[in-house]
Design an enzyme around this catalytic site. Sequence first.
Site, PDB file in Angstrom:
ATOM      1  N   LYS A  24       0.839  -1.200   0.000  1.00 17.99           N
ATOM      2  CA  LYS A  24       0.000   0.000   0.000  1.00 17.99           C
ATOM      3  C   LYS A  24       0.876   1.253   0.000  1.00 17.99           C
ATOM      4  CE  LYS A  24      -2.965  -0.436   3.143  1.00 17.99           C
ATOM      5  NZ  LYS A  24      -3.897  -0.440   4.265  1.00 17.99           N
ATOM      6  N   LYS A  43      12.497  -2.391   1.253  1.00 13.29           N
ATOM      7  CA  LYS A  43      11.119  -1.879   1.175  1.00 13.29           C
ATOM      8  C   LYS A  43      11.212  -0.375   1.021  1.00 13.29           C
ATOM      9  CE  LYS A  43       6.485  -1.631   2.411  1.00 13.29           C
ATOM     10  NZ  LYS A  43       5.304  -2.470   2.708  1.00 13.29           N
ATOM     11  N   LEU A  91      15.820  -5.066   4.822  1.00 10.58           N
ATOM     12  CA  LEU A  91      15.213  -6.237   5.473  1.00 10.58           C
ATOM     13  C   LEU A  91      15.900  -7.533   5.060  1.00 10.58           C
ATOM     14  CD1 LEU A  91      11.590  -5.147   4.599  1.00 10.58           C
ATOM     15  CD2 LEU A  91      12.568  -5.097   6.904  1.00 10.58           C
ATOM     16  N   TYR A  93      16.008 -11.017   3.432  1.00 11.36           N
ATOM     17  CA  TYR A  93      15.286 -11.524   2.260  1.00 11.36           C
ATOM     18  C   TYR A  93      14.732 -12.907   2.585  1.00 11.36           C
ATOM     19  CZ  TYR A  93      14.705 -13.760  -2.336  1.00 11.36           C
ATOM     20  OH  TYR A  93      14.211 -14.452  -3.421  1.00 11.36           O
ATOM     21  N   ALA A  94      13.420 -13.074   2.391  1.00 14.07           N
ATOM     22  CA  ALA A  94      12.779 -14.388   2.632  1.00 14.07           C
ATOM     23  C   ALA A  94      12.551 -15.025   1.267  1.00 14.07           C
ATOM     24  CB  ALA A  94      11.458 -14.184   3.357  1.00 14.07           C
ATOM     25  N   ASP A 137      -0.797  -7.652  14.116  1.00 12.03           N
ATOM     26  CA  ASP A 137      -1.219  -7.756  12.711  1.00 12.03           C
ATOM     27  C   ASP A 137      -0.793  -9.094  12.104  1.00 12.03           C
ATOM     28  OD1 ASP A 137      -0.824  -5.699   9.706  1.00 12.03           O
ATOM     29  OD2 ASP A 137      -2.432  -7.001  10.417  1.00 12.03           O
ATOM     30  N   ASP A 155       6.807  -7.250   9.132  1.00 16.03           N
ATOM     31  CA  ASP A 155       5.969  -6.054   9.161  1.00 16.03           C
ATOM     32  C   ASP A 155       5.432  -5.712  10.538  1.00 16.03           C
ATOM     33  OD1 ASP A 155       3.441  -4.632   6.982  1.00 16.03           O
ATOM     34  OD2 ASP A 155       4.512  -3.873   8.722  1.00 16.03           O
TER      35      ASP A 155
HETATM   36  O1  LIG Z   1       6.153  -9.405   1.196  1.00 17.51           O
HETATM   37  C1  LIG Z   1       6.288  -9.923   0.066  1.00 17.51           C
HETATM   38  O2  LIG Z   1       5.493 -10.683  -0.510  1.00 17.51           O
HETATM   39  C2  LIG Z   1       7.519  -9.606  -0.639  1.00 17.51           C
HETATM   40  N1  LIG Z   1       8.660 -10.353  -0.141  1.00 17.51           N
HETATM   41  N2  LIG Z   1       9.087 -11.480  -0.743  1.00 17.51           N
HETATM   42  C3  LIG Z   1      10.237 -11.872  -0.154  1.00 17.51           C
HETATM   43  C4  LIG Z   1      10.526 -10.960   0.875  1.00 17.51           C
HETATM   44  N3  LIG Z   1      11.552 -10.894   1.760  1.00 17.51           N
HETATM   45  C5  LIG Z   1      11.535  -9.891   2.654  1.00 17.51           C
HETATM   46  N4  LIG Z   1      10.562  -8.943   2.721  1.00 17.51           N
HETATM   47  C6  LIG Z   1       9.545  -8.987   1.836  1.00 17.51           C
HETATM   48  N5  LIG Z   1       8.559  -8.058   1.945  1.00 17.51           N
HETATM   49  C7  LIG Z   1       8.605  -7.000   2.910  1.00 17.51           C
HETATM   50  C8  LIG Z   1       8.073  -7.496   4.256  1.00 17.51           C
HETATM   51  C9  LIG Z   1       8.124  -6.396   5.256  1.00 17.51           C
HETATM   52  C10 LIG Z   1       8.851  -6.367   6.412  1.00 17.51           C
HETATM   53  N6  LIG Z   1       8.696  -5.271   7.154  1.00 17.51           N
HETATM   54  C11 LIG Z   1       7.869  -4.395   6.626  1.00 17.51           C
HETATM   55  N7  LIG Z   1       7.574  -3.192   7.265  1.00 17.51           N
HETATM   56  C12 LIG Z   1       6.704  -2.284   6.738  1.00 17.51           C
HETATM   57  O3  LIG Z   1       6.162  -2.454   5.672  1.00 17.51           O
HETATM   58  N8  LIG Z   1       6.503  -1.194   7.534  1.00 17.51           N
HETATM   59  C13 LIG Z   1       5.620  -0.178   7.251  1.00 17.51           C
HETATM   60  C14 LIG Z   1       5.144   0.088   5.993  1.00 17.51           C
HETATM   61  C15 LIG Z   1       4.249   1.152   5.823  1.00 17.51           C
HETATM   62  C16 LIG Z   1       3.841   1.905   6.868  1.00 17.51           C
HETATM   63  C17 LIG Z   1       4.336   1.569   8.118  1.00 17.51           C
HETATM   64 CL1  LIG Z   1       3.811   2.465   9.449  1.00 17.51          CL
HETATM   65  C18 LIG Z   1       5.222   0.568   8.319  1.00 17.51           C
HETATM   66  S1  LIG Z   1       7.242  -4.937   5.158  1.00 17.51           S
HETATM   67  C19 LIG Z   1       9.505 -10.012   0.887  1.00 17.51           C
END
Ligand SMILES: O=C(O)Cn1ncc2ncnc(NCCc3cnc(NC(=O)Nc4cccc(Cl)c4)s3)c21
Length: 272
Positions: A24, A43, A91, A93-94, A137, A155
């Site tokens: 988003k 990210k 971050l 990587y997964a 969450d 997240d």
């Molecule tokens: O998710 C997928 O499908 C993609 N994907 N695939 C592999 C992979 N490996 C690592 N990370 C991925 N995705 C990011 C995961 C996150 C971790 N921490 C976050 N924090 C955050 O978004 N904070 C945030 C954002 C907006 C507002 C606010 Cl207040 C806080 S997002 C991966």
Amino acid sequence: KKDDKKKSWSLSDFDLGRPLGKGKFGNVYLAREKESHYVVALKVLFKSQILDSEIEHQVRREVEIQCRLRHPNILRMYGYFHDEKRIYLILEYAKHGALYKLLKERGRFDEKTAAIYVRDLTRALVYCHAKKVIHRDIKPENLLIGHNWELKIADFGWSVHSPSSRRMTLCGTLDYLSPEMIEGKPHSYAVDIWSLGVLCYELLVGLPPFDAKDSSQTYRKIRYVIIKYPEFISEKAKDLMGKLLVINPEQRLPLTSVLQHPWILENAPEGA
Ligand SMILES: O=C(O)Cn1ncc2ncnc(NCCc3cnc(NC(=O)Nc4cccc(Cl)c4)s3)c21
């Protein structure tokens, strides 16, 4: 390495790769740190979209919470940096991406696979709660799968210190909200125990337990805990979910007891 802490990162430190996911507030990219060739997920959050103080404050809190958490089932945040338009989260990587994608591909998981994910998530939540962090969450979109197929909570954008009565300004799906959160009551760690029950059901069935045509129906199902278990769900799995999806937060099964539940002991033996 210690020096990672002091160094301030910038985009020129990374070679950017393919997009991993679209969110988003911004997208996630595969990236490689130029010197060490270390692969990370980057990210990118657009300041324009998160400038209102509520969210910016949330990102700051997430960073401070995440940098204190070290657990095999919690996705690492190595640091962050920003330029005039964007904030970048560095971050772990997964490799196998988000659990909701695997769930959509497979439809639903067998009891052994589901129990291993529930066990790993429970271990991560025991650790978070010991650090006085409520995730708030938990849902398949925020659970990532590492290269050894291990689950990692990601997240912490919505996590807070307990107890908290912060309202869910931008809530995504209602399916994972606990009754007390829906009623805007002060909530505690027990909201993560409720969502563990919701997740367990969704892994086994392929749909969340309170799925409904519209949100008012979902609200009603959550408030009166109206759940139908398909006949292929084992008695032990039903017993565990019945002890997590309890209206009264104090009566929900403590996380440490989840790890000792027969369904977990039988399907996710130690070390598997
Ligand atoms: O998710 C997928 O499908 C993609 N994907 N695939 C592999 C992979 N490996 C690592 N990370 C991925 N995705 C990011 C995961 C996150 C971790 N921490 C976050 N924090 C955050 O978004 N904070 C945030 C954002 C907006 C507002 C606010 Cl207040 C806080 S997002 C991966």
